[in-house]
Scaffold this motif. Sequence first.
Motif, mmCIF file in Angstrom:
data_model
loop_
_atom_site.group_PDB
_atom_site.id
_atom_site.type_symbol
_atom_site.label_atom_id
_atom_site.label_comp_id
_atom_site.label_asym_id
_atom_site.label_seq_id
_atom_site.Cartn_x
_atom_site.Cartn_y
_atom_site.Cartn_z
ATOM 1 N N GLY A 25 50.111 33.654 44.695
ATOM 2 C CA GLY A 25 51.064 34.024 43.654
ATOM 3 C C GLY A 25 50.632 35.250 42.870
ATOM 4 N N ILE A 26 49.368 35.288 42.484
ATOM 5 C CA ILE A 26 48.844 36.453 41.770
ATOM 6 C C ILE A 26 48.886 37.683 42.674
ATOM 7 N N ASN A 27 48.523 37.503 43.943
ATOM 8 C CA ASN A 27 48.565 38.608 44.892
ATOM 9 C C ASN A 27 49.999 39.109 45.081
ATOM 10 N N SER A 28 50.940 38.194 45.144
ATOM 11 C CA SER A 28 52.346 38.577 45.287
ATOM 12 C C SER A 28 52.839 39.335 44.061
ATOM 13 N N LEU A 29 52.478 38.857 42.875
ATOM 14 C CA LEU A 29 52.856 39.570 41.651
ATOM 15 C C LEU A 29 52.248 40.969 41.623
ATOM 16 N N GLN A 30 51.002 41.073 42.059
ATOM 17 C CA GLN A 30 50.320 42.364 42.061
ATOM 18 C C GLN A 30 50.942 43.306 43.099
ATOM 19 N N THR A 31 51.246 42.791 44.281
ATOM 20 C CA THR A 31 51.829 43.605 45.348
ATOM 21 C C THR A 31 53.203 44.130 44.962
ATOM 22 N N ASN A 32 53.985 43.287 44.299
ATOM 23 C CA ASN A 32 55.338 43.686 43.893
ATOM 24 C C ASN A 32 55.351 44.543 42.631
ATOM 25 N N GLY A 33 54.195 44.730 42.018
ATOM 26 C CA GLY A 33 54.118 45.524 40.799
ATOM 27 C C GLY A 33 54.607 44.790 39.564
ATOM 28 N N ASN A 34 54.696 43.467 39.636
ATOM 29 C CA ASN A 34 55.184 42.656 38.520
ATOM 30 C C ASN A 34 54.069 42.006 37.716
ATOM 31 N N LEU A 35 52.823 42.296 38.053
ATOM 32 C CA LEU A 35 51.716 41.637 37.369
ATOM 33 C C LEU A 35 51.495 42.265 36.001
ATOM 34 N N SER A 36 51.611 41.430 34.992
ATOM 35 C CA SER A 36 51.307 41.819 33.619
ATOM 36 C C SER A 36 50.677 40.602 32.955
ATOM 37 N N GLN A 37 50.254 40.775 31.723
ATOM 38 C CA GLN A 37 49.643 39.651 31.025
ATOM 39 C C GLN A 37 50.643 38.519 30.826
ATOM 40 N N ASP A 38 51.896 38.854 30.534
ATOM 41 C CA ASP A 38 52.917 37.818 30.332
ATOM 42 C C ASP A 38 53.224 37.065 31.627
ATOM 43 N N THR A 39 53.391 37.809 32.726
ATOM 44 C CA THR A 39 53.696 37.132 33.988
ATOM 45 C C THR A 39 52.501 36.312 34.475
ATOM 46 N N MET A 40 51.295 36.791 34.186
ATOM 47 C CA MET A 40 50.100 36.049 34.583
ATOM 48 C C MET A 40 50.002 34.720 33.831
#
Length: 152
Positions: A25-40
């Motif tokens: 899930g974290i890798n997917s968020l990072q790959t899609n460019g959606n990783l932020s502190q809130d999404t994490m």
Amino acid sequence: MSYKELTIWGTLGVTIGLLIYYLTGINSLQTNGNLSQDTMVSYLYKVVITAVILEIIMQSVLAGIKHKEADLGDDERDKLIELKSAKLGHWLTSAIILMCVFLATQIERVSGRMLLPEVSDLYNIMHYLIIGFLISEIITTASKVYFYRRDS
């Protein structure tokens, strides 16, 4: 296989599944460019809720299947295995915490070179702690399986 051993195997499966679920899930968020502190943080809440639900379902199903054994308490062997396994998990948890404390003291040197550059260094350290706690739980539960299998 006894009820106690089945619950240990179930917990091991759930914990390994959660580690995989968290990392993908974290890798997917990072790959899609959606990783932020809130999404994490929101993803972490989702992982915790999933963990609780899966553990409740697994324990309920096993208690329903092995209802006679589920009512029995722990014997001396169970307690000894629990203590040995907890000791192993404690050592690994302590090592992870010490590593993160060391990382926090060296934050100026490692800043910007962390695993997740999209979030702050504090959230990177939190990420390492979460992974460490899950791996520690896997080691604890796997050692229980080992001790039960070795003694049987």
